[in-house]
Design a protein around this motif. Structure first.
Motif, PDB file in Angstrom:
ATOM      1  N   ILE A 112      38.947  41.645  62.230  1.00 20.28           N
ATOM      2  CA  ILE A 112      39.315  42.357  61.212  1.00 20.28           C
ATOM      3  C   ILE A 112      40.284  41.950  60.336  1.00 20.28           C
ATOM      4  O   ILE A 112      40.325  42.170  59.010  1.00 20.28           O
ATOM      5  N   LEU A 113      41.169  41.415  61.144  1.00 19.59           N
ATOM      6  CA  LEU A 113      42.373  40.783  60.145  1.00 19.59           C
ATOM      7  C   LEU A 113      41.944  39.683  59.095  1.00 19.59           C
ATOM      8  O   LEU A 113      42.384  39.551  58.015  1.00 19.59           O
ATOM      9  N   VAL A 114      40.838  38.991  59.531  1.00 22.47           N
ATOM     10  CA  VAL A 114      40.522  37.868  58.698  1.00 22.47           C
ATOM     11  C   VAL A 114      39.597  38.434  57.637  1.00 22.47           C
ATOM     12  O   VAL A 114      39.906  38.061  56.622  1.00 22.47           O
ATOM     13  N   LEU A 115      38.927  39.700  57.916  1.00 19.01           N
ATOM     14  CA  LEU A 115      38.133  40.084  56.745  1.00 19.01           C
ATOM     15  C   LEU A 115      39.113  40.969  55.910  1.00 19.01           C
ATOM     16  O   LEU A 115      38.902  40.755  54.666  1.00 19.01           O
ATOM     17  N   ASN A 116      40.304  41.436  56.259  1.00 17.55           N
ATOM     18  CA  ASN A 116      41.143  42.057  55.285  1.00 17.55           C
ATOM     19  C   ASN A 116      41.734  40.940  54.663  1.00 17.55           C
ATOM     20  O   ASN A 116      41.971  41.264  53.330  1.00 17.55           O
ATOM     21  N   LEU A 117      42.235  40.007  54.982  1.00 16.34           N
ATOM     22  CA  LEU A 117      42.725  38.756  54.123  1.00 16.34           C
ATOM     23  C   LEU A 117      41.649  38.396  53.185  1.00 16.34           C
ATOM     24  O   LEU A 117      42.118  38.016  52.191  1.00 16.34           O
ATOM     25  N   LEU A 118      40.557  38.262  53.608  1.00 15.34           N
ATOM     26  CA  LEU A 118      39.521  37.780  52.537  1.00 15.34           C
ATOM     27  C   LEU A 118      39.331  39.018  51.560  1.00 15.34           C
ATOM     28  O   LEU A 118      39.177  38.394  50.302  1.00 15.34           O
ATOM     29  N   LEU A 119      39.294  40.094  51.921  1.00 13.51           N
ATOM     30  CA  LEU A 119      39.294  41.121  50.735  1.00 13.51           C
ATOM     31  C   LEU A 119      40.415  41.229  49.805  1.00 13.51           C
ATOM     32  O   LEU A 119      40.151  41.533  48.851  1.00 13.51           O
ATOM     33  N   ASN A 120      41.499  40.928  50.294  1.00 18.56           N
ATOM     34  CA  ASN A 120      42.769  41.098  49.706  1.00 18.56           C
ATOM     35  C   ASN A 120      43.049  39.654  49.079  1.00 18.56           C
ATOM     36  O   ASN A 120      44.261  39.564  48.193  1.00 18.56           O
ATOM     37  N   VAL A 121      42.087  38.619  49.043  1.00 17.35           N
ATOM     38  CA  VAL A 121      42.820  37.568  48.191  1.00 17.35           C
ATOM     39  C   VAL A 121      42.586  37.766  46.665  1.00 17.35           C
ATOM     40  O   VAL A 121      41.870  38.310  46.288  1.00 17.35           O
ATOM     41  N   VAL A 122      43.658  37.487  46.114  1.00 19.33           N
ATOM     42  CA  VAL A 122      43.684  37.500  44.587  1.00 19.33           C
ATOM     43  C   VAL A 122      42.867  36.678  43.793  1.00 19.33           C
ATOM     44  O   VAL A 122      42.906  35.471  44.062  1.00 19.33           O
ATOM     45  N   ALA A 123      41.918  37.079  42.999  1.00 18.42           N
ATOM     46  CA  ALA A 123      41.134  36.193  42.145  1.00 18.42           C
ATOM     47  C   ALA A 123      42.002  35.205  41.423  1.00 18.42           C
ATOM     48  O   ALA A 123      42.883  35.921  40.690  1.00 18.42           O
ATOM     49  N   PRO A 124      41.776  34.000  41.259  1.00 19.66           N
ATOM     50  CA  PRO A 124      42.394  33.229  40.226  1.00 19.66           C
ATOM     51  C   PRO A 124      42.169  33.646  38.753  1.00 19.66           C
ATOM     52  O   PRO A 124      41.120  34.041  38.359  1.00 19.66           O
ATOM     53  N   ALA A 125      43.305  33.405  38.152  1.00 15.33           N
ATOM     54  CA  ALA A 125      43.563  33.916  36.766  1.00 15.33           C
ATOM     55  C   ALA A 125      42.525  33.350  35.759  1.00 15.33           C
ATOM     56  O   ALA A 125      42.362  31.965  36.034  1.00 15.33           O
ATOM     57  N   GLN A 126      41.622  33.809  34.849  1.00 13.71           N
ATOM     58  CA  GLN A 126      40.765  33.264  34.091  1.00 13.71           C
ATOM     59  C   GLN A 126      41.379  32.671  32.928  1.00 13.71           C
ATOM     60  O   GLN A 126      42.654  33.286  32.564  1.00 13.71           O
ATOM     61  N   THR A 127      40.923  31.504  32.439  1.00 11.79           N
ATOM     62  CA  THR A 127      41.369  30.636  31.453  1.00 11.79           C
ATOM     63  C   THR A 127      41.150  31.327  30.275  1.00 11.79           C
ATOM     64  O   THR A 127      39.712  31.486  29.951  1.00 11.79           O
ATOM     65  N   LEU A 128      41.844  31.898  29.314  1.00  7.88           N
ATOM     66  CA  LEU A 128      41.437  32.336  27.966  1.00  7.88           C
ATOM     67  C   LEU A 128      40.967  31.523  27.046  1.00  7.88           C
ATOM     68  O   LEU A 128      41.895  30.348  26.892  1.00  7.88           O
ATOM     69  N   PRO A 129      40.217  31.684  26.128  1.00  7.72           N
ATOM     70  CA  PRO A 129      40.201  30.666  25.009  1.00  7.72           C
ATOM     71  C   PRO A 129      41.333  30.803  24.158  1.00  7.72           C
ATOM     72  O   PRO A 129      42.117  31.702  23.954  1.00  7.72           O
ATOM     73  N   PRO A 130      41.653  29.777  23.268  1.00  3.87           N
ATOM     74  CA  PRO A 130      42.729  29.556  22.451  1.00  3.87           C
ATOM     75  C   PRO A 130      42.380  30.744  21.256  1.00  3.87           C
ATOM     76  O   PRO A 130      41.469  31.222  20.849  1.00  3.87           O
ATOM     77  N   ALA A 131      43.569  31.247  20.679  1.00  2.00           N
ATOM     78  CA  ALA A 131      43.555  32.191  19.866  1.00  2.00           C
ATOM     79  C   ALA A 131      42.639  31.968  18.433  1.00  2.00           C
ATOM     80  O   ALA A 131      42.151  32.861  17.981  1.00  2.00           O
ATOM     81  N   SER A 132      42.661  30.715  18.210  1.00  2.00           N
ATOM     82  CA  SER A 132      41.821  30.102  16.803  1.00  2.00           C
ATOM     83  C   SER A 132      40.564  30.515  17.140  1.00  2.00           C
ATOM     84  O   SER A 132      39.688  30.488  16.115  1.00  2.00           O
TER      85      SER A 132
END
Length: 250
Positions: free
Chosen positions: A9-29
């Motif tokens: 259960i502890l392992v499952l909770n850790l997996l569910l609460n893993v923060v997804a890596p931030a997406q890389t946005l395209p340049p403003a241009s």
């Protein structure tokens, strides 16, 4: 066994609460559009038309842009203020043809004593000569005419959102954005016409879909016509006046 269940259960909770890596946005241009530069248009000052407008009736009070429906010279009265309908002379239309357009029209209804019955300041602006925006003396009235026949209505089709009419003999404005209908190669309707209107700077019609050309009796329906047609002003037996008429195609 119990210890293993707790660990799982502890392992499952850790997996569910893993923060997804931030997406890389395209340049403003990447979202900047440099493909088409908008042309410069100088807005009109003090009721003057924009720099790219076609003036159909302006300061010189010249009727050279207009003819009666049979092609004859216009018989309406011209004076220092503008032009006034002469009853029983028939409608007038522009010599030039237009499609999608922004149209500015200034108009006023006559002294109510001049008109009788329901024909009170009765006229209309016909986009492409077919689609009528009604002119009528609609100030402070109750049941003089049906609501889809009062000033600012798409005649017999759309009631204006509000009644923005001024008193009789006061100058009024229509600012119209008209999108013409489009027909397929086989002459069937592809897309209908639309109209947006400001009456005396008040929004009264908001991109309403037109059901077809104006008809007095029966129901409108589309029939194939050219992509550009003349603008028309209606003579309906009332001495309605006009001034400062201009148009911008888009």
């Amino acid at each position: 066994m119990k210890h293993q269940q707790i660990s799982a259960i502890l392992v499952l909770n850790l997996l569910l609460n893993v923060v997804a890596p931030a997406q890389t946005l395209p340049p403003a241009s990447a979202t900047e559009d440099w493909s088409v530069k908008p042309p410069v248009v100088m807005p009109g000052e003090r009721d003057m038309p924009p720099s790219d407008a076609v003036v159909l009736f302006g300061g010189k009070q010249d009727l050279g842009q207009w003819v009666h429906l049979d092609g004859s010279a216009v018989k309406w009265e011209v004076n220092a203020e503008g032009m006034t309908i002469v009853p029983k002379t028939t409608d007038i239309q522009t010599k030039r043809k237009f499609g999608n357009a922004q149209v500015h029209v200034e108009w006023k209804t006559p002294d109510p004593k001049e008109d009788k019955g329901m024909n009170r300041g009765n006229s209309g602006v016909f986009l492409m000569g077919l689609y009528e925006l009604q002119i009528y003396e609609s100030y402070n009235y109750e049941t003089r005419i049906y609501y889809n026949g009062q000033a600012g209505s798409v005649y017999k089709q759309h009631v204006p959102l509000v009644n923005a009419a001024r008193k009789p003999q006061a100058w009024q404005t229509f600012d119209i954005v008209f999108t013409a209908p489009v027909f397929n190669a086989d002459k069937t309707l592809k897309t209908p016409a639309y109209m947006t209107v400001l009456h005396n700077n008040v929004l009264i019609l908001n991109h309403v879909e037109l059901k077809g050309p104006m008809v007095y009796q029966g129901y409108p329906k589309y029939e194939y016509h050219e992509s550009k047609l003349p603008l028309r002003l209606q003579e309906h037996g009332s001495r309605v006046s006009f001034r400062n008429i201009w148009i911008r195609e888009f």
